[in-house]
Design a protein around this motif. Structure first.
Motif, PDB file in Angstrom:
ATOM      1  N   LYS A  61       0.830  -1.205   0.000  1.00  0.00           N
ATOM      2  CA  LYS A  61       0.000   0.000   0.000  1.00  0.00           C
ATOM      3  C   LYS A  61       0.865   1.257   0.000  1.00  0.00           C
ATOM      4  CE  LYS A  61      -4.062  -1.952   2.256  1.00  0.00           C
ATOM      5  NZ  LYS A  61      -4.871  -1.987   3.487  1.00  0.00           N
ATOM      6  N   GLY A  75       2.462   1.666  -3.334  1.00  0.00           N
ATOM      7  CA  GLY A  75       1.433   2.083  -4.285  1.00  0.00           C
ATOM      8  C   GLY A  75       1.092   3.553  -4.143  1.00  0.00           C
ATOM      9  N   ASP A 126       1.846  -3.020 -11.498  1.00  0.00           N
ATOM     10  CA  ASP A 126       1.099  -4.199 -11.962  1.00  0.00           C
ATOM     11  C   ASP A 126       1.335  -5.412 -11.056  1.00  0.00           C
ATOM     12  OD1 ASP A 126       0.148  -2.649 -14.046  1.00  0.00           O
ATOM     13  OD2 ASP A 126       1.560  -3.468 -15.525  1.00  0.00           O
ATOM     14  N   SER A 131       2.440  -5.427  -7.966  1.00  0.00           N
ATOM     15  CA  SER A 131       1.904  -5.157  -6.625  1.00  0.00           C
ATOM     16  C   SER A 131       0.400  -5.401  -6.592  1.00  0.00           C
ATOM     17  CB  SER A 131       2.192  -3.712  -6.205  1.00  0.00           C
ATOM     18  OG  SER A 131       3.556  -3.501  -6.044  1.00  0.00           O
ATOM     19  N   ASN A 132      -0.288  -4.946  -7.620  1.00  0.00           N
ATOM     20  CA  ASN A 132      -1.736  -5.172  -7.685  1.00  0.00           C
ATOM     21  C   ASN A 132      -2.062  -6.655  -7.787  1.00  0.00           C
ATOM     22  OD1 ASN A 132      -2.251  -2.443  -7.484  1.00  0.00           O
ATOM     23  ND2 ASN A 132      -2.398  -2.141  -9.696  1.00  0.00           N
ATOM     24  N   GLN A 133      -1.286  -7.401  -8.580  1.00  0.00           N
ATOM     25  CA  GLN A 133      -1.513  -8.851  -8.687  1.00  0.00           C
ATOM     26  C   GLN A 133      -1.302  -9.537  -7.345  1.00  0.00           C
ATOM     27  OE1 GLN A 133       0.922 -10.676 -11.668  1.00  0.00           O
ATOM     28  NE2 GLN A 133       0.121  -9.429 -13.337  1.00  0.00           N
ATOM     29  N   ARG A 157      -1.324  -8.194  -4.291  1.00  0.00           N
ATOM     30  CA  ARG A 157      -2.333  -7.776  -3.326  1.00  0.00           C
ATOM     31  C   ARG A 157      -3.654  -8.507  -3.590  1.00  0.00           C
ATOM     32  NH1 ARG A 157      -3.313  -1.818  -3.589  1.00  0.00           N
ATOM     33  NH2 ARG A 157      -1.075  -1.795  -3.312  1.00  0.00           N
TER      34      ARG A 157
END
Length: 194
Positions: free
Chosen positions: A50, A53, A161, A163-165, A167
């Motif tokens: 987070k 991000g 990308d 990090s989102n995957q 998370r």
């Protein structure tokens, strides 16, 4: 003599029972501490994702507003590196072997992406400071730093990308894990041997 032998056997049995109870309590405490450590590790990774991000989003938004004002401005304005200490701790942990292979792959790629991003950002910052200190003209400085800008943008997007995957996978695993404790670091169930 018989009474002494019976008393000895009873004392030995009492010691064995006391040892078993102590061993059970110790194992129970260790299990609770293990769950606590797993939960903290997962929470630290999510918090780190987070924070990274937010940092990348703030940089992206400041870049888009600065690009509208001045098209010759270099894209990197950030000197603060992204953190991957929680990821490194998770990767070096023995619990990492319990993580599904897809999550392991994403964690390793994200760790490498953050390292690359920090390395290129550090080099670009050093060059930028060198340009300022040596009073190089603006056109030459822009030419030197242009290649770094493109790499920083690419690595930033790759980091976002991944990090989102990660998370998303961690949140999905947390929802499917009973009670939500442990998340992706939950121990795999042992299969019975036939």
């Amino acid at each position: 003599a018989i009474i002494a032998a019976v008393a000895g056997i009873v004392a030995l049995a009492a010691l064995i029972i006391a040892f078993m109870i102590f061993y059970w309590i110790s194992g129970f405490r260790k299990g609770r501490r293990h769950k606590k450590d797993i939960t903290h590790l997962s929470e630290h990774i999510v918090q780190e994702l987070k924070e990274n991000g937010q940092l990348l989003d703030s940089i992206s938004s400041s870049n888009s507003s600065s690009n509208n004002d001045n098209s010759h401005k270099n894209l990197f304005v950030q000197t603060e590196e992204l953190s991957n200490s929680a990821l490194k701790a998770a990767i070096s942990s023995p619990l990492f072997l319990n993580v599904p292979p897809k999550v392991q792959y994403i964690m390793l790629k994200l760790d490498m992406a953050i390292d690359r991003y920090n390395r290129v950002l550090g080099r670009a910052t050093e060059l930028s400071e060198s340009v300022i200190l040596n009073k190089v003209d603006e056109q030459t400085a822009h030419k030197v730093l242009r290649g770094y800008d493109a790499k920083i943008v690419d690595y930033r997007q790759e980091t976002i990308d991944l990090s989102n995957q990660l998370r998303g996978l961690m949140e999905a695993k947390k929802e499917t894990t009973k009670g939500g404790i442990g998340g992706i670091f939950k121990a795999k169930p042992k299969t019975a041997k036939k």
